[in-house]
Motif scaffolding. Sequence first.
Motif, PDB file in Angstrom:
ATOM      1  N   ARG A 244       0.830  -1.218   0.000  1.00 56.01           N
ATOM      2  CA  ARG A 244       0.000   0.000   0.000  1.00 56.01           C
ATOM      3  C   ARG A 244       0.862   1.264   0.000  1.00 56.01           C
ATOM      4  NH1 ARG A 244      -2.421   4.210   0.325  1.00 56.01           N
ATOM      5  NH2 ARG A 244      -3.687   5.008   2.038  1.00 56.01           N
ATOM      6  N   TYR A 245       1.976   1.238   0.729  1.00 59.98           N
ATOM      7  CA  TYR A 245       2.806   2.433   0.867  1.00 59.98           C
ATOM      8  C   TYR A 245       4.073   2.395   0.014  1.00 59.98           C
ATOM      9  CZ  TYR A 245      -0.193   4.484   4.327  1.00 59.98           C
ATOM     10  OH  TYR A 245      -1.266   5.074   4.932  1.00 59.98           O
ATOM     11  N   GLU A 246       4.117   1.471  -0.929  1.00 56.83           N
ATOM     12  CA  GLU A 246       5.210   1.443  -1.892  1.00 56.83           C
ATOM     13  C   GLU A 246       4.837   2.370  -3.050  1.00 56.83           C
ATOM     14  OE1 GLU A 246       8.491   1.268  -2.620  1.00 56.83           O
ATOM     15  OE2 GLU A 246       8.447  -0.730  -1.743  1.00 56.83           O
ATOM     16  N   ILE A 247       4.663   3.643  -2.713  1.00 55.83           N
ATOM     17  CA  ILE A 247       4.203   4.641  -3.682  1.00 55.83           C
ATOM     18  C   ILE A 247       5.415   5.445  -4.153  1.00 55.83           C
ATOM     19  CG2 ILE A 247       2.643   6.575  -4.108  1.00 55.83           C
ATOM     20  CD1 ILE A 247       1.075   5.643  -1.603  1.00 55.83           C
ATOM     21  N   GLN A 248       5.745   5.316  -5.412  1.00 48.61           N
ATOM     22  CA  GLN A 248       6.864   6.050  -5.980  1.00 48.61           C
ATOM     23  C   GLN A 248       6.596   6.236  -7.466  1.00 48.61           C
ATOM     24  OE1 GLN A 248      10.473   3.525  -6.233  1.00 48.61           O
ATOM     25  NE2 GLN A 248       9.245   1.959  -5.203  1.00 48.61           N
ATOM     26  N   LYS A 249       7.572   6.756  -8.188  1.00 51.57           N
ATOM     27  CA  LYS A 249       7.386   7.038  -9.605  1.00 51.57           C
ATOM     28  C   LYS A 249       6.848   5.816 -10.337  1.00 51.57           C
ATOM     29  CE  LYS A 249       9.805   8.714 -13.710  1.00 51.57           C
ATOM     30  NZ  LYS A 249      11.111   9.154 -14.274  1.00 51.57           N
ATOM     31  N   GLY A 250       5.726   6.002 -11.005  1.00 55.76           N
ATOM     32  CA  GLY A 250       5.134   4.916 -11.773  1.00 55.76           C
ATOM     33  C   GLY A 250       4.251   3.987 -10.971  1.00 55.76           C
ATOM     34  N   ILE A 251       4.179   4.187  -9.643  1.00 54.26           N
ATOM     35  CA  ILE A 251       3.361   3.329  -8.792  1.00 54.26           C
ATOM     36  C   ILE A 251       2.422   4.203  -7.975  1.00 54.26           C
ATOM     37  CG2 ILE A 251       3.352   1.607  -6.949  1.00 54.26           C
ATOM     38  CD1 ILE A 251       6.190   0.866  -7.739  1.00 54.26           C
ATOM     39  N   SER A 252       1.134   4.066  -8.181  1.00 54.36           N
ATOM     40  CA  SER A 252       0.153   4.834  -7.416  1.00 54.36           C
ATOM     41  C   SER A 252      -0.761   3.856  -6.678  1.00 54.36           C
ATOM     42  CB  SER A 252      -0.661   5.754  -8.331  1.00 54.36           C
ATOM     43  OG  SER A 252      -1.336   4.998  -9.319  1.00 54.36           O
ATOM     44  N   PHE A 253      -1.708   4.399  -5.929  1.00 52.65           N
ATOM     45  CA  PHE A 253      -2.653   3.564  -5.200  1.00 52.65           C
ATOM     46  C   PHE A 253      -4.038   4.177  -5.308  1.00 52.65           C
ATOM     47  CE2 PHE A 253      -5.270   2.551  -1.555  1.00 52.65           C
ATOM     48  CZ  PHE A 253      -5.106   1.177  -1.420  1.00 52.65           C
ATOM     49  N   THR A 254      -5.013   3.339  -5.601  1.00 53.10           N
ATOM     50  CA  THR A 254      -6.409   3.755  -5.629  1.00 53.10           C
ATOM     51  C   THR A 254      -7.236   2.750  -4.843  1.00 53.10           C
ATOM     52  OG1 THR A 254      -6.147   4.741  -7.829  1.00 53.10           O
ATOM     53  CG2 THR A 254      -8.389   4.329  -7.074  1.00 53.10           C
ATOM     54  N   GLY A 255      -8.103   3.240  -3.970  1.00 53.16           N
ATOM     55  CA  GLY A 255      -8.956   2.353  -3.200  1.00 53.16           C
ATOM     56  C   GLY A 255     -10.349   2.939  -3.038  1.00 53.16           C
ATOM     57  N   THR A 256     -11.331   2.068  -2.861  1.00 50.61           N
ATOM     58  CA  THR A 256     -12.707   2.499  -2.629  1.00 50.61           C
ATOM     59  C   THR A 256     -13.279   1.718  -1.451  1.00 50.61           C
ATOM     60  OG1 THR A 256     -13.491   0.883  -4.272  1.00 50.61           O
ATOM     61  CG2 THR A 256     -13.180   3.150  -5.014  1.00 50.61           C
ATOM     62  N   GLY A 257     -14.190   2.346  -0.735  1.00 52.08           N
ATOM     63  CA  GLY A 257     -14.757   1.673   0.415  1.00 52.08           C
ATOM     64  C   GLY A 257     -15.870   2.467   1.055  1.00 52.08           C
ATOM     65  N   MET A 258     -16.050   2.242   2.351  1.00 53.94           N
ATOM     66  CA  MET A 258     -17.147   2.853   3.086  1.00 53.94           C
ATOM     67  C   MET A 258     -16.654   3.311   4.455  1.00 53.94           C
ATOM     68  SD  MET A 258     -20.514   3.300   2.656  1.00 53.94           S
ATOM     69  CE  MET A 258     -21.058   1.984   1.548  1.00 53.94           C
ATOM     70  N   MET A 259     -16.968   4.552   4.792  1.00 54.31           N
ATOM     71  CA  MET A 259     -16.712   5.023   6.140  1.00 54.31           C
ATOM     72  C   MET A 259     -17.912   4.653   7.015  1.00 54.31           C
ATOM     73  SD  MET A 259     -13.720   6.362   6.280  1.00 54.31           S
ATOM     74  CE  MET A 259     -13.140   5.187   5.031  1.00 54.31           C
ATOM     75  N   LYS A 260     -17.673   3.846   8.033  1.00 52.59           N
ATOM     76  CA  LYS A 260     -18.754   3.427   8.919  1.00 52.59           C
ATOM     77  C   LYS A 260     -19.378   4.622   9.616  1.00 52.59           C
ATOM     78  CE  LYS A 260     -16.654  -1.073   9.820  1.00 52.59           C
ATOM     79  NZ  LYS A 260     -16.054  -1.966  10.863  1.00 52.59           N
TER      80      LYS A 260
END
Length: 204
Positions: free
Chosen positions: A22-38
């Motif tokens: 999840r936190y291996e975010i660097q050039k060419g690597i992003s993160f997208t997530g979807t969910g629900m806040m309780k």
Amino acid sequence: MSIYKHVMGKDFYLLHPMLQKRYEIQKGISFTGTGMMKRIKGGPKWLFPLFWTGAKFKLLFPEHGENIPFKIINTPEKGRNGEEQIHWERTFYFGSKKRYFNALMSLDSERNIIKDYLGEPHLVYSDLSFAVTKDRALKISSKRQRLVLGRLEIPLPTLFQGLATVTERYVEENDAYSIHVIVRNPLIGILFSYEGEFTADDIS
């Protein structure tokens, strides 16, 4: 190397493997997530004018409730001076209305902390520290804060600060990330909080 791995050093590898991804975010690597806040909670009602102002800067908002759809996008960018930056876009869907809690993070290698500029345009600056809990979760804590007025940054006295504590875990039975955020003021108490779960759209 991601800025988070850099600041955490060997402790990064103590995180749950899915948090490492999840936190291996660097050039060419992003993160997208979807969910629900309780649930999303706000502070005292007399602070609502402050939250309405924050909404204009994509920082805090007056709405609250339960089962609020949520999306997070972490995108690597390059700053003007060439430094690695991570843009955080957190979107909360209150019916047809969108609210945001956005930030831009970068590494201060001399002090070994993450610099966090909150809002768009930036309104608040905070130092961030990262730590691993006993159950391999990630705990993020805000430290020194400044009010950002264009190029001017004014240190905020402790009584005017909104210090955040973020705890993020990977819940294996749900194949999801859990998130719990609390923003506190030393005098008023809890200003803002949310907790829920989200799944990754682009990593496994």
